[in-house]
Design an enzyme around this catalytic site. Structure first.
Site, PDB file in Angstrom:
ATOM      1  N   HIS A 151       1.084  -1.754   0.204  1.00  0.00           N
ATOM      2  CA  HIS A 151       0.189   0.194  -0.432  1.00  0.00           C
ATOM      3  C   HIS A 151       0.719   1.054  -0.254  1.00  0.00           C
ATOM      4  O   HIS A 151       0.771   2.039  -0.825  1.00  0.00           O
ATOM      5  CB  HIS A 151      -1.415  -0.271   1.087  1.00  0.00           C
ATOM      6  CG  HIS A 151      -2.086  -0.508   1.130  1.00  0.00           C
ATOM      7  ND1 HIS A 151      -2.194  -2.194   0.849  1.00  0.00           N
ATOM      8  CD2 HIS A 151      -3.195   0.076   1.084  1.00  0.00           C
ATOM      9  CE1 HIS A 151      -3.278  -2.629   0.788  1.00  0.00           C
ATOM     10  NE2 HIS A 151      -4.145  -0.827   0.847  1.00  0.00           N
ATOM     11  N   HIS A 207       0.261  -3.938   8.961  1.00  0.00           N
ATOM     12  CA  HIS A 207       2.211  -3.646   8.862  1.00  0.00           C
ATOM     13  C   HIS A 207       2.719  -3.519  10.091  1.00  0.00           C
ATOM     14  O   HIS A 207       2.122  -2.370  10.641  1.00  0.00           O
ATOM     15  CB  HIS A 207       2.521  -2.923   7.684  1.00  0.00           C
ATOM     16  CG  HIS A 207       1.963  -3.221   6.438  1.00  0.00           C
ATOM     17  ND1 HIS A 207       2.623  -3.978   5.709  1.00  0.00           N
ATOM     18  CD2 HIS A 207       1.154  -3.019   5.535  1.00  0.00           C
ATOM     19  CE1 HIS A 207       2.425  -5.023   3.894  1.00  0.00           C
ATOM     20  NE2 HIS A 207       1.651  -4.306   4.437  1.00  0.00           N
TER      21      HIS A 207
END
Length: 266
Positions: A151, A207
């Site tokens: 992302h 993450h």
């Protein structure tokens, strides 16, 4: 369009198709299964969030369509020509394709577990000896692709390129464009959006912060690299024009200078 230019564009288009094909293949590959030590278990015990703040499909749409939309607006408001639109499209697509391949390659080699890995591995929260996962195999495999953040890298590859393109078109850093704060602010908007997308991944426990930071650097690197392949430095006076436009102008000037009877006005 000149035949030579058309053939060159076709070759560039085929290269990008091949690159995106390699990226799609890398998406299906299994990452390295890194051993998780007992003392680091706490890093991977965050809850599994089903609904992401910015889903993957939305991230891809934003990263791919934002540069194209700004290029279209440049043609409408800044009277950019077809050459500029074509070169910008080639630069943005190359940035995104290379970013995808490099990001996935690192993901597969490193195989770092995501912050929510243990809840992917054991949905009921009961850990088995030897970490033999009982969860959905696809979720478990994706749970080993934390580093770096896709992302983050895609957001900065697409929106980072958009920021560079805007800075060039607005001539933020060239001698004739400095001193206008609105130009600088306008060119920074895409970067702010990229930061928001990247940080949302830590809020969703998808993450670690290191994944996001490294992903941002990878995306920005390819955005800058590919932008400079097609456009001059932002500090140059004609930074708003692609190299191909400059080359075409130089060629026309050379032909005029070689014309018999032509005199140069000084």
């Amino acid at each position: 369009m000149d035949k030579r230019i058309l053939e060159g564009f076709a070759a560039e288009f085929i290269i990008r198709l091949l690159l995106f094909g390699i990226f799609l293949i890398s998406e299906t590959m299994h990452p390295f299964e890194r051993v998780i030590q007992p003392e680091e278990m706490w890093l991977y015990r965050n809850p599994y969030v089903v609904s992401d703040r910015i889903p993957t499909n939305s991230m891809f749409l934003i990263s791919f369509l934002t540069p194209l939309s700004v290029v279209a607006l440049a043609r409408l408001f800044w009277k950019a020509d077809g050459t500029d639109s074509r070169e910008a499209g080639l630069a943005a697509s190359l940035s995104l394709a290379l970013n995808g391949i490099f990001t996935n390659t690192v993901k597969l080699i490193v195989g770092r577990p995501r912050p929510d890995f243990l809840f992917r591995c054991f949905p009921d929260g009961q850990e088995s000896p030897g970490l033999h996962c009982t969860g959905d195999p696809e979720l478990v495999i994706e749970g080993r692709k934390s580093f770096p953040s896709g992302h983050s890298s895609f957001a900065f590859a697409g929106l980072g390129f958009t920021a560079l393109y805007l800075a060039g078109k607005l001539r933020c850093f060239s001698p004739c464009g400095r001193g206008h704060s609105w130009r600088l602010c306008a060119s920074l908007i895409p970067l702010l959006c990229a930061i928001a997308i990247a940080l949302s991944r830590t809020c969703d426990y998808k993450h670690h912060w290191q994944d996001v930071v490294v992903g941002a650097f990878i995306g920005l690197f390819f955005a800058f690299l590919c932008y400079r392949q097609y456009y001059p430095s932002l500090v140059e006076r004609d930074c708003h024009q692609p190299y191909r436009n400059k080359g075409r102008m130089s060629g026309a000037q050379e032909r005029k200078l070689s014309t018999p009877g032509y005199s140069l006005d000084v």
